[in-house]
Design an enzyme around this catalytic site. Sequence first.
Site, PDB file in Angstrom:
ATOM      1  N   ASP A  12      60.693  65.133  60.062  1.00 56.06           N
ATOM      2  CA  ASP A  12      61.582  65.902  59.186  1.00 56.06           C
ATOM      3  C   ASP A  12      62.936  65.232  58.993  1.00 56.06           C
ATOM      4  OD1 ASP A  12      59.731  68.084  59.020  1.00 56.06           O
ATOM      5  OD2 ASP A  12      60.400  68.746  60.999  1.00 56.06           O
TER       6      ASP A  12
ATOM      7  N   ASP B  49      59.924  73.604  57.409  1.00 58.57           N
ATOM      8  CA  ASP B  49      58.831  72.865  58.031  1.00 58.57           C
ATOM      9  C   ASP B  49      57.941  73.903  58.711  1.00 58.57           C
ATOM     10  OD1 ASP B  49      57.400  70.857  59.658  1.00 58.57           O
ATOM     11  OD2 ASP B  49      58.664  71.616  61.274  1.00 58.57           O
TER      12      ASP B  49
ATOM     13  N   ASP C 247      62.186  70.392  62.793  1.00 61.83           N
ATOM     14  CA  ASP C 247      62.298  70.111  64.226  1.00 61.83           C
ATOM     15  C   ASP C 247      61.802  68.717  64.593  1.00 61.83           C
ATOM     16  OD1 ASP C 247      59.559  70.722  63.675  1.00 61.83           O
ATOM     17  OD2 ASP C 247      59.241  70.861  65.824  1.00 61.83           O
TER      18      ASP C 247
HETATM   19  P1  ADP Z   1      54.478  69.432  60.291  1.00 66.65           P
HETATM   20  O1  ADP Z   1      55.012  68.992  58.976  1.00 66.65           O
HETATM   21  O2  ADP Z   1      53.673  70.699  60.148  1.00 66.65           O
HETATM   22  O3  ADP Z   1      55.536  69.544  61.368  1.00 66.65           O
HETATM   23  P2  ADP Z   1      53.661  66.708  60.979  1.00 66.65           P
HETATM   24  O4  ADP Z   1      54.238  66.056  59.750  1.00 66.65           O
HETATM   25  O5  ADP Z   1      54.362  66.461  62.256  1.00 66.65           O
HETATM   26  O6  ADP Z   1      53.419  68.304  60.760  1.00 66.65           O
HETATM   27  O7  ADP Z   1      52.190  66.204  61.146  1.00 66.65           O
HETATM   28  C1  ADP Z   1      51.325  66.194  60.040  1.00 66.65           C
HETATM   29  C2  ADP Z   1      49.911  66.016  60.475  1.00 66.65           C
HETATM   30  O8  ADP Z   1      49.748  64.716  61.071  1.00 66.65           O
HETATM   31  C3  ADP Z   1      49.465  66.995  61.528  1.00 66.65           C
HETATM   32  O9  ADP Z   1      49.053  68.240  60.990  1.00 66.65           O
HETATM   33  C4  ADP Z   1      48.318  66.213  62.148  1.00 66.65           C
HETATM   34  O10 ADP Z   1      47.184  66.339  61.325  1.00 66.65           O
HETATM   35  C5  ADP Z   1      48.809  64.784  62.113  1.00 66.65           C
HETATM   36  N1  ADP Z   1      49.477  64.418  63.371  1.00 66.65           N
HETATM   37  C6  ADP Z   1      50.803  64.262  63.582  1.00 66.65           C
HETATM   38  N2  ADP Z   1      51.055  63.893  64.858  1.00 66.65           N
HETATM   39  C7  ADP Z   1      49.842  63.854  65.476  1.00 66.65           C
HETATM   40  C8  ADP Z   1      49.410  63.550  66.816  1.00 66.65           C
HETATM   41  N3  ADP Z   1      50.256  63.241  67.799  1.00 66.65           N
HETATM   42  N4  ADP Z   1      48.087  63.598  67.057  1.00 66.65           N
HETATM   43  C9  ADP Z   1      47.213  63.916  66.090  1.00 66.65           C
HETATM   44  N5  ADP Z   1      47.547  64.211  64.831  1.00 66.65           N
HETATM   45  C10 ADP Z   1      48.840  64.172  64.515  1.00 66.65           C
HETATM   46 MG    MG Z   2      57.563  70.276  62.741  1.00 66.41          MG
END
Ligand code: ADP
Ligand code: MG
Length: 289
Positions: free
Chosen positions: A238, A38, A234
């Site tokens: 995920d 991730d 994390d």
């Molecule tokens: P990663 O896989 O890199 O850990 P996430 O799956 O958690 O990222 O999130 C994917 C996308 O969703 C983020 O890059 C963002 O664009 C959007 N996102 C997730 N949570 C939030 C939040 N609390 N506020 C704004 N955008 C969010």
């Molecule tokens: Mg993450």
Amino acid sequence: ATPTAILVGTGRGSQLGILIRGPQVLEQTRKVDTIVLDKTGTVTEGRMRVAAVVPADGVEGAELLRLAAAAEAGSEHPIGRAIAEADAAHPIAADFAAHAGFGVQAVVDGRLVLAGRLGWLADEWSIDTAPLAARASRHEATGSTVVAVAADGRLLGIVAVADTVKPTSAAAVAALKRLGLTPVLLTGDNEGAARAVAAEVGIADVRAGVTPAGKLDAVRELQAQGRVVAMVGDGVNDAAALAAADLGLAMGGGTDAAITASDVTIVSGDLLAVADAVRLARSTLGTIR
Ligand code: ADP
Ligand code: MG
């Protein structure tokens, strides 16, 4: 390996900050050939800060940030925390809800505020994000993550947040490759931010813009190709992929959902410990088979 060897291996693991759920985990670890990482909070610090605030025409930057911060106050995502902290004087929101992998919604001053991916605001909430799409792309190309903010169905602007790669991530990816594992970067974040991080740490296989359900599919797809997959993550987003992987590893500072779904917890959140875990499994079980 004898039960004693496995106990010794497990004990050595806890000394290294690698908490192993059960005796079978070392065997799972030994067999892994693909490691799915991730991005946010795993390869990167997940400690984001606001890099730019771009209001739509006729909107004040301060007002955009005030509403975004209020809406994100209930978020446990690194992106949400960064935005909430950027305006400490934000009002209290009501009816907060997080949509893992997409964004958040909350009611602020009686207005329904949304903060999240541009595509999510456009597709799920029919908000016209086109006026700021070009500005958003430009920020993404530099490695930022762009959050679109809307109130009562209208786009208020975008907030770009930036993260930094953990100091040991590149060395850890190199070590994992030397151990014969193929790294894959899997993220819900945009292609630009994902490519910037992948280039910095040395990962060729990048899958960006992936939803939490898509992360699970990506793991299953690799397994269907005959690969034995470890997943490191994390976030709440995920958890399903961590549970489906042949070996799930959660970062110690991560969410409870990720830790509960995983076979291994990396207490320090340092990816170098993932390579340590593989070496430990091989040395503990190396004599058999
Ligand atoms: P990663 O896989 O890199 O850990 P996430 O799956 O958690 O990222 O999130 C994917 C996308 O969703 C983020 O890059 C963002 O664009 C959007 N996102 C997730 N949570 C939030 C939040 N609390 N506020 C704004 N955008 C969010
Ligand atoms: Mg993450």
